[in-house]
Design an enzyme around this catalytic site. Structure first.
Site, PDB file in Angstrom:
ATOM      1  N   HIS A   7       0.883  -1.406  -0.105  1.00  0.00           N
ATOM      2  CA  HIS A   7       0.005  -0.154   0.138  1.00  0.00           C
ATOM      3  C   HIS A   7       0.785   1.731   0.163  1.00  0.00           C
ATOM      4  O   HIS A   7       1.827   1.167   0.704  1.00  0.00           O
ATOM      5  CB  HIS A   7      -1.010   0.377   0.972  1.00  0.00           C
ATOM      6  CG  HIS A   7      -2.128   1.366   1.318  1.00  0.00           C
ATOM      7  ND1 HIS A   7      -2.762   1.313   0.177  1.00  0.00           N
ATOM      8  CD2 HIS A   7      -2.485   2.378   2.015  1.00  0.00           C
ATOM      9  CE1 HIS A   7      -3.076   2.222   0.050  1.00  0.00           C
ATOM     10  NE2 HIS A   7      -3.396   2.330   1.430  1.00  0.00           N
ATOM     11  N   HIS A  63      -3.750   9.043   0.740  1.00  0.00           N
ATOM     12  CA  HIS A  63      -3.178   7.511   0.300  1.00  0.00           C
ATOM     13  C   HIS A  63      -4.688   7.320  -0.427  1.00  0.00           C
ATOM     14  O   HIS A  63      -5.839   8.261   0.081  1.00  0.00           O
ATOM     15  CB  HIS A  63      -2.858   6.707   1.017  1.00  0.00           C
ATOM     16  CG  HIS A  63      -3.192   6.147   2.165  1.00  0.00           C
ATOM     17  ND1 HIS A  63      -4.448   5.560   2.551  1.00  0.00           N
ATOM     18  CD2 HIS A  63      -3.886   7.052   3.683  1.00  0.00           C
ATOM     19  CE1 HIS A  63      -4.948   5.243   3.660  1.00  0.00           C
ATOM     20  NE2 HIS A  63      -4.032   6.846   4.282  1.00  0.00           N
ATOM     21  N   CYS A  73      -3.424   2.797  -5.341  1.00  0.00           N
ATOM     22  CA  CYS A  73      -2.739   4.216  -4.847  1.00  0.00           C
ATOM     23  C   CYS A  73      -1.281   4.106  -4.976  1.00  0.00           C
ATOM     24  O   CYS A  73      -1.133   5.249  -4.959  1.00  0.00           O
ATOM     25  CB  CYS A  73      -3.395   3.178  -3.079  1.00  0.00           C
ATOM     26  SG  CYS A  73      -1.737   1.356  -3.068  1.00  0.00           S
TER      27      CYS A  73
END
Length: 260
Positions: free
Chosen positions: A30, A42, A151
């Protein structure tokens, strides 16, 4: 940072750093932008770190970190547009902190066999990066798509201002290229079995095709990349001149009635 790992200490972080953390079993990482004051901006799929809109989400979500039901006072709740601000602890979710590298040499890029850790592209100044991240926090980054607009694509755009705009596509992350490039290398190298029947030669050919696909797919090398200001990006998204379609589960038609 080094050849084998981009792991860093929290104390070394600077506003504008592109950071990431691997999730369970290193299935995916991530990514986000550290903006200072212990905050990370994010991109998510309506609050979920990863998702495809298909039955694959059962596997992906189960591989993600366990979430506490106790709300964090410093983190913003997920918005419909998916861009959120979290404290560093919530972003890491117990994982290890890594920093994404920019302007790496082709040799170092290929030495890191797993995509999603570095790029050949050059980063913009840190204040520009933080401005983009904060602007997108308020205005969104379009529709989340695990293969086209995820992301990592968000963080790379914030760092470089580069977008892949061909074929209704906003970006192409290193993770996506690795996932697609592995099977693609196997397929493309299959016709080359006529050149050599040696298993080592075939393996070397597959590796070569995979490496070539990674370099060609990197946002620092692609020819269909353009520099887009964050204000222009959000304007295009709002007017519909730039779209990313969220994948969805196809409807299953009911079986036909029995013939009497």
């Amino acid at each position: 940072m080094g050849l084998l790992s981009n792991r860093v200490d929290r104390d070394s972080l600077k506003p504008g750093d592109h950071i990431y953390s691997w999730r369970s079993a290193y299935i995916y990482a991530h990514h986000g932008i550290f903006v200072g004051d212990n905050k990370v901006i994010h991109f998510t799929r309506r609050g979920q770190e990863v998702g495809t809109g298909t039955v694959l989400d059962v596997l992906l979500v189960s591989s993600g970190p366990a979430r506490s039901y106790v709300p964090c006072d410093t983190c913003t709740p997920p918005e419909d547009h998916g861009v959120v601000s979290s404290c560093l602890n919530c972003f890491l979710a117990g994982g290890i902190l890594y920093r994404f590298e920019y302007a790496v040499s082709p040799a170092l890029f290929l030495a890191k066999a797993r995509g999603g850790t570095c790029t050949l592209a050059v980063s913009d100044p840190y204040d520009v990066v933080v401005h983009r991240a904060n602007y997108l926090l308020n205005n969104g980054f379009g529709c989340y798509n695990v293969f086209k607009n995820n992301c990592e694509d968000f963080a790379i755009y914030c760092k470089s201002g580069l977008l892949v705009l061909g074929q209704n596509t906003m970006g192409q992350s290193g993770q996506a290229v690795s996932i697609i490039g592995g099977p693609l290398a196997a397929v493309l190298s299959t016709p080359l079995r006529l050149v050599t029947t040696n298993i080592y030669g075939m393996a070397a050919t597959a590796v070569g095709v995979y490496c070539a696909s990674r370099v060609a797919g990197d946002i620092g090398m692609r020819k269909d990349v353009v520099k887009v200001s964050v204000e222009d990006l959000t304007r295009r998204l709002a007017t519909g001149t730039l779209q990313v379609v969220e994948p969805s589960v196809p409807a299953v038609s009911p079986p036909p009635p029995p013939v009497s």
